[in-house]
Design an enzyme around this catalytic site. Structure first.
Site, PDB file in Angstrom:
ATOM      1  N   TYR A 212       1.362  -1.491   0.286  1.00 43.44           N
ATOM      2  CA  TYR A 212       0.154  -0.107   0.284  1.00 43.44           C
ATOM      3  C   TYR A 212       1.128   1.154   0.110  1.00 43.44           C
ATOM      4  CZ  TYR A 212      -3.603   3.423   1.110  1.00 43.44           C
ATOM      5  OH  TYR A 212      -4.913   4.237   1.437  1.00 43.44           O
TER       6      TYR A 212
ATOM      7  N   VAL B 285     -11.841   3.031  14.242  1.00 45.87           N
ATOM      8  CA  VAL B 285     -13.273   3.506  14.141  1.00 45.87           C
ATOM      9  C   VAL B 285     -14.317   2.440  13.939  1.00 45.87           C
ATOM     10  CG1 VAL B 285     -14.575   5.768  13.907  1.00 45.87           C
ATOM     11  CG2 VAL B 285     -12.435   5.561  13.895  1.00 45.87           C
TER      12      VAL B 285
ATOM     13  N   ASP C 244       3.304  -0.801  12.775  1.00 42.18           N
ATOM     14  CA  ASP C 244       1.902   0.178  13.510  1.00 42.18           C
ATOM     15  C   ASP C 244       2.278   1.625  13.496  1.00 42.18           C
ATOM     16  OD1 ASP C 244      -1.048   0.234  13.303  1.00 42.18           O
ATOM     17  OD2 ASP C 244      -0.257   0.405  16.417  1.00 42.18           O
TER      18      ASP C 244
ATOM     19  N   ARG D 117       0.521   9.898  14.459  1.00 42.89           N
ATOM     20  CA  ARG D 117      -0.023  10.621  12.817  1.00 42.89           C
ATOM     21  C   ARG D 117      -0.836  11.543  12.911  1.00 42.89           C
ATOM     22  NH1 ARG D 117      -0.492   6.933   8.792  1.00 42.89           N
ATOM     23  NH2 ARG D 117       1.527   5.948   8.815  1.00 42.89           N
TER      24      ARG D 117
HETATM   25  N1  LIG Z   1     -10.494   6.701   4.924  1.00 42.86           N
HETATM   26  C1  LIG Z   1      -9.618   6.715   4.396  1.00 42.86           C
HETATM   27  O1  LIG Z   1      -9.192   6.934   5.651  1.00 42.86           O
HETATM   28  C2  LIG Z   1      -7.987   6.658   3.829  1.00 42.86           C
HETATM   29  C3  LIG Z   1      -7.026   7.177   3.882  1.00 42.86           C
HETATM   30  C4  LIG Z   1      -5.579   7.949   3.003  1.00 42.86           C
HETATM   31  C5  LIG Z   1      -6.388   7.606   2.008  1.00 42.86           C
HETATM   32  N2  LIG Z   1      -7.271   6.642   1.037  1.00 42.86           N
HETATM   33  C6  LIG Z   1      -7.645   6.593   0.127  1.00 42.86           C
HETATM   34  O2  LIG Z   1      -8.438   6.970  -0.231  1.00 42.86           O
HETATM   35  C7  LIG Z   1      -9.084   6.050  -1.159  1.00 42.86           C
HETATM   36  C8  LIG Z   1     -10.337   5.796  -1.146  1.00 42.86           C
HETATM   37  O3  LIG Z   1     -10.480   5.191   0.099  1.00 42.86           O
HETATM   38  P1  LIG Z   1     -11.141   4.511   0.298  1.00 42.86           P
HETATM   39  O4  LIG Z   1     -11.162   5.194   2.428  1.00 42.86           O
HETATM   40  O5  LIG Z   1     -12.954   5.142   0.620  1.00 42.86           O
HETATM   41  O6  LIG Z   1     -11.253   3.125   0.624  1.00 42.86           O
HETATM   42  P2  LIG Z   1     -12.578   1.826   0.003  1.00 42.86           P
HETATM   43  O7  LIG Z   1     -11.694   0.238   0.191  1.00 42.86           O
HETATM   44  O8  LIG Z   1     -14.356   1.944   0.829  1.00 42.86           O
HETATM   45  O9  LIG Z   1     -12.658   2.511  -1.190  1.00 42.86           O
HETATM   46  C9  LIG Z   1     -12.056   2.129  -2.376  1.00 42.86           C
HETATM   47  C10 LIG Z   1     -12.735   1.695  -3.922  1.00 42.86           C
HETATM   48  O10 LIG Z   1     -11.982   1.881  -4.672  1.00 42.86           O
HETATM   49  C11 LIG Z   1     -12.737   0.085  -5.159  1.00 42.86           C
HETATM   50  N3  LIG Z   1     -11.057  -0.561  -6.109  1.00 42.86           N
HETATM   51  C12 LIG Z   1     -10.141  -1.218  -5.240  1.00 42.86           C
HETATM   52  N4  LIG Z   1      -9.703  -1.464  -6.317  1.00 42.86           N
HETATM   53  C13 LIG Z   1      -9.724  -1.652  -7.026  1.00 42.86           C
HETATM   54  C14 LIG Z   1      -9.319  -1.720  -8.456  1.00 42.86           C
HETATM   55  N5  LIG Z   1      -8.756  -2.269  -8.784  1.00 42.86           N
HETATM   56  N6  LIG Z   1     -10.238  -1.219  -9.763  1.00 42.86           N
HETATM   57  C15 LIG Z   1     -11.688  -0.378  -9.225  1.00 42.86           C
HETATM   58  N7  LIG Z   1     -12.107  -0.148  -8.367  1.00 42.86           N
HETATM   59  C16 LIG Z   1     -11.382  -0.425  -7.197  1.00 42.86           C
HETATM   60  C17 LIG Z   1     -13.161  -0.539  -4.312  1.00 42.86           C
HETATM   61  O11 LIG Z   1     -14.275  -1.468  -4.995  1.00 42.86           O
HETATM   62  C18 LIG Z   1     -14.075   0.461  -3.559  1.00 42.86           C
HETATM   63  O12 LIG Z   1     -14.818   0.815  -3.898  1.00 42.86           O
HETATM   64  C19 LIG Z   1      -8.135   5.572  -1.228  1.00 42.86           C
HETATM   65  O13 LIG Z   1      -7.358   5.049  -2.692  1.00 42.86           O
HETATM   66  C20 LIG Z   1      -7.030   5.357  -0.814  1.00 42.86           C
HETATM   67  O14 LIG Z   1      -6.316   4.601  -0.602  1.00 42.86           O
HETATM   68  C21 LIG Z   1      -8.485   6.557   2.130  1.00 42.86           C
END
Ligand SMILES: NC(=O)c1ccc[n+]([C@@H]2O[C@H](COP(=O)([O-])OP(=O)(O)OC[C@H]3O[C@@H](n4cnc5c(N)ncnc54)[C@H](O)[C@@H]3O)[C@@H](O)[C@H]2O)c1
Length: 312
Positions: free
Chosen positions: A144, A187, A272, A276
């Site tokens: 990741y 959470v 871990d 942050r």
């Molecule tokens: N939620 C957080 O706290 C957080 C923090 C840092 C970064 N992010 C980034 O934000 C973005 C969204 O995160 P989230 O929390 O909504 O996670 P999430 O897992 O709910 O959403 C990710 C989405 O991407 C889709 N997905 C995964 N692989 C895929 C692929 N190969 N092709 C098409 N779709 C694909 C999944 O089905 C899902 O709907 C991510 O890129 C994540 O890295 C989130």
């Protein structure tokens, strides 16, 4: 009206972003392979004339006509991104290459949802964008962290080499309705454990801290970044600088949910990070953005959501 592509649009953050974009009159194409996302998250949008849902994996090229791309596709919780780590790296890296290629072909502006994980286990607190991070390249989180770092590199090379309009945001822990009930994030874990009367699992001694941003604030920041002046590339941190220990968070949730749950301590997982917290001065200066929702208020909404989900 912009034609806006949201990859990962059926996920937690993506579905809220789709809501906001449709709400302000954009023509939204939501692309998702439903690995961690769900049609349920966008079911309420399906009848909307300016919303379209497409099943597609971003590791394969996509040919569509759009003006803007929000690239969110990637599983975000350790349980999900470690399930198939090779696919996780492919999603970040091949996904970025495919979406940047699309942006180049159709001259679209493109935003990357990067992460605070690019800072790894940081030696600097809070983390400003200029900090390069301390990341283990061969650990269980590396698929990741390094995938997202490589995606950032690709974005900046497309900007330098092909003059693409790029926007990179580094998202810190975000929470709210439509989080996965079983994604292992703190959470959702604590809330689901409290609602079902189980003990709340704390890894380590619970003194490690995290900051928590409510989803509405985060989406507002992403949209401001997309709308920002053409030469603002980022990276820009988006998150809530309020810092809480795991024990503080657990106690807040217990007081909101009530019930018999207690705290149960478990060994700390590998890699871990201890602490942050975002430095959001750049987002303040450039986007006039700062989070508005207090932890207590965001937690109330999230508890209400999980009560509904767990009752179904
Ligand atoms: N939620 C957080 O706290 C957080 C923090 C840092 C970064 N992010 C980034 O934000 C973005 C969204 O995160 P989230 O929390 O909504 O996670 P999430 O897992 O709910 O959403 C990710 C989405 O991407 C889709 N997905 C995964 N692989 C895929 C692929 N190969 N092709 C098409 N779709 C694909 C999944 O089905 C899902 O709907 C991510 O890129 C994540 O890295 C989130």
């Amino acid at each position: 009206m912009n034609r806006v592509l949201v990859t990962g649009g059926a996920g937690f953050l993506g579905s809220h972003l789709c809501d906001r974009l449709v709400g302000r009159g954009e023509d939204v194409l939501c692309v998702d392979n439903f690995f961690t996302g769900s049609k349920r998250n966008v079911a309420h949008l399906l009848e909307h004339p300016y919303f379209e849902l497409m099943r597609h994996d971003v590791t394969f090229p996509l040919y569509v006509e759009v003006d803007r791309i929000f690239n969110l596709a990637c599983p975000a919780s350790p349980i999900h991104y470690q399930f198939d780590p090779v696919q996780t790296t492919k999603t970040s890296v091949h996904g970025a290459i495919n979406m940047l290629g699309l942006a180049k072909r159709v001259k679209a502006r493109i935003l990357q949802a990067s992460t605070s994980e690019v800072y790894g286990d940081p030696e600097v607190h809070p983390q400003p964008e200029g900090y390069w991070g301390r990341v283990n390249p061969v650990g269980i989180r590396s698929c990741y962290d390094e995938g997202k770092r490589c995606a950032e590199t690709l974005f900046f090379d497309y900007w330098r080499q092909h003059k693409l309009q790029i926007k990179v945001v580094r998202i810190f822990n975000t929470y709210g309705p439509r989080m996965h009930p079983d994604d292992g994030r703190v959470v959702s874990n604590f809330i689901c454990q409290a609602i079902t009367g189980k003990d709340l699992t704390i890894y380590g001694d619970g003194s490690q801290t995290r900051s928590f941003c409510y989803v509405d604030d985060l989406v507002d920041g992403m949209m401001r970044m997309m709308d920002s002046r053409a030469d603002l590339t980022g990276p820009v941190n988006l998150g809530n600088p309020g810092e809480f220990t795991m024990i503080e968070l657990a106690e807040k949730i217990l007081s909101l949910v009530g019930g018999p749950s207690k705290l149960r301590f478990m060994p700390l997982p590998e890699d871990d990070p201890r602490q942050r917290r975002p430095d959001i001065s750049l987002a303040g200066a450039e986007l006039d953005w700062k989070p508005k929702v207090a932890l207590e208020d965001g937690l109330k909404e999230t508890v209400a959501y999980f009560r509904r989900v767990l009752a179904q």
